[in-house]
Design an enzyme around this catalytic site. Sequence first.
Site, PDB file in Angstrom:
ATOM      1  N   LYS A 173     -10.676   3.365 -14.159  1.00  0.00           N
ATOM      2  CA  LYS A 173     -12.047   3.239 -13.667  1.00  0.00           C
ATOM      3  C   LYS A 173     -12.325   4.465 -12.810  1.00  0.00           C
ATOM      4  O   LYS A 173     -11.635   4.719 -11.828  1.00  0.00           O
ATOM      5  CB  LYS A 173     -12.157   1.970 -12.821  1.00  0.00           C
ATOM      6  CG  LYS A 173     -13.415   1.887 -11.990  1.00  0.00           C
ATOM      7  CD  LYS A 173     -13.507   0.546 -11.301  1.00  0.00           C
ATOM      8  CE  LYS A 173     -14.601   0.525 -10.266  1.00  0.00           C
ATOM      9  NZ  LYS A 173     -14.843  -0.806  -9.744  1.00  0.00           N
TER      10      LYS A 173
HETATM   11  C1  5RP Z   1     -13.896   0.298  -4.916  1.00  0.00           C
HETATM   12  C2  5RP Z   1     -14.173  -0.343  -6.220  1.00  0.00           C
HETATM   13  C3  5RP Z   1     -15.477  -1.016  -6.429  1.00  0.00           C
HETATM   14  O1  5RP Z   1     -15.295  -2.103  -7.262  1.00  0.00           O
HETATM   15  C4  5RP Z   1     -16.352   0.004  -7.056  1.00  0.00           C
HETATM   16  O2  5RP Z   1     -16.713   0.969  -6.171  1.00  0.00           O
HETATM   17  C5  5RP Z   1     -17.434  -0.498  -8.012  1.00  0.00           C
HETATM   18  O3  5RP Z   1     -18.555  -0.770  -7.435  1.00  0.00           O
HETATM   19  P1  5RP Z   1     -19.803   0.206  -7.308  1.00  0.00           P
HETATM   20  O4  5RP Z   1     -20.423   0.280  -8.677  1.00  0.00           O
HETATM   21  O5  5RP Z   1     -20.654  -0.495  -6.315  1.00  0.00           O
HETATM   22  O6  5RP Z   1     -19.323   1.567  -6.851  1.00  0.00           O
HETATM   23  O7  5RP Z   1     -13.385  -0.308  -7.115  1.00  0.00           O
HETATM   24  O8  5RP Z   1     -12.716   1.021  -4.960  1.00  0.00           O
END
Ligand code: 5RP
Length: 267
Positions: A173
Amino acid sequence: MGWGLRNRMSRIIRPETGRSVMLAVDHGYFMGPTTGLRDLGKAVKDLLPYTDTLMLSRGMLRNCIANTTSTPIVLRASGGTSIIGKELLHEGITMTVKNAVRLNAAGVAFSICVGTDFERNTILGLSRLIDEAEEYGMPVVAVTAVGKGLGKDERYLSLSSRIAAEHGAHIVKTYYCEGFDKVIESCPVPVVMAGGQKLPESEALEMTYNAIHGGAVGVDMGRNIFQSEDPVAMIQAVREVVHKNATPKEGLQVFDELRARKPLENE
Ligand code: 5RP
């Protein structure tokens, strides 16, 4: 990849399209009560029918989500620092994979902080979690953290994503950037895009479109959905872009139409 791991992967990334709309609501694990998530159960309830996978912490799962849900769950398995502490995102493993199995999770998530003083700890933590997760056929989503002093450009995100994949992450991610296709090119595992700070809906849909067409398998988005003026309309618009290849303009049309259908408060 064993059967259990493949099965869990197919619960996270929908086999029908090879894509996923993950809804991230794990922010509280280091940010506490976040705007839009003060009452997590209420915030998420109407979004679940449009969520392929819900990402959150085990405490919020147990307390705020019905145990009858059929939505696949990715559990945040890292933490240890907070937004008011000195070492933001210097994270370690916060739960066992055995516990994730007991909670019927489809995956676990861990953040690495490449480029910080504690990058070594977070990368070794990720590797340890992956070793344990693979014993149970549990996919690990590696999150490439961004923050003060860390880059958010193609070079940095390629480096972090590749390091996560090299250590065995099953899904990465990461954030969107100029040259996102290069991040994808050098990362041999599926990538989902984190949304980041709240943007106008049109920009968030544009970013989603660009990430998908740059090679991401989907989004793991939080604030751009649950902080939207109309989160239920927004998640459906994001789905159009992710699963149906809608253009940002078509996605925005879906958002506007769904929003307009909402009855007025006094009706
Ligand atoms: C933090 C994360 C959060 O889940 C991530 O930031 C996703 O949320 P957003 O779209 O609000 O940034 O993994 O480390």
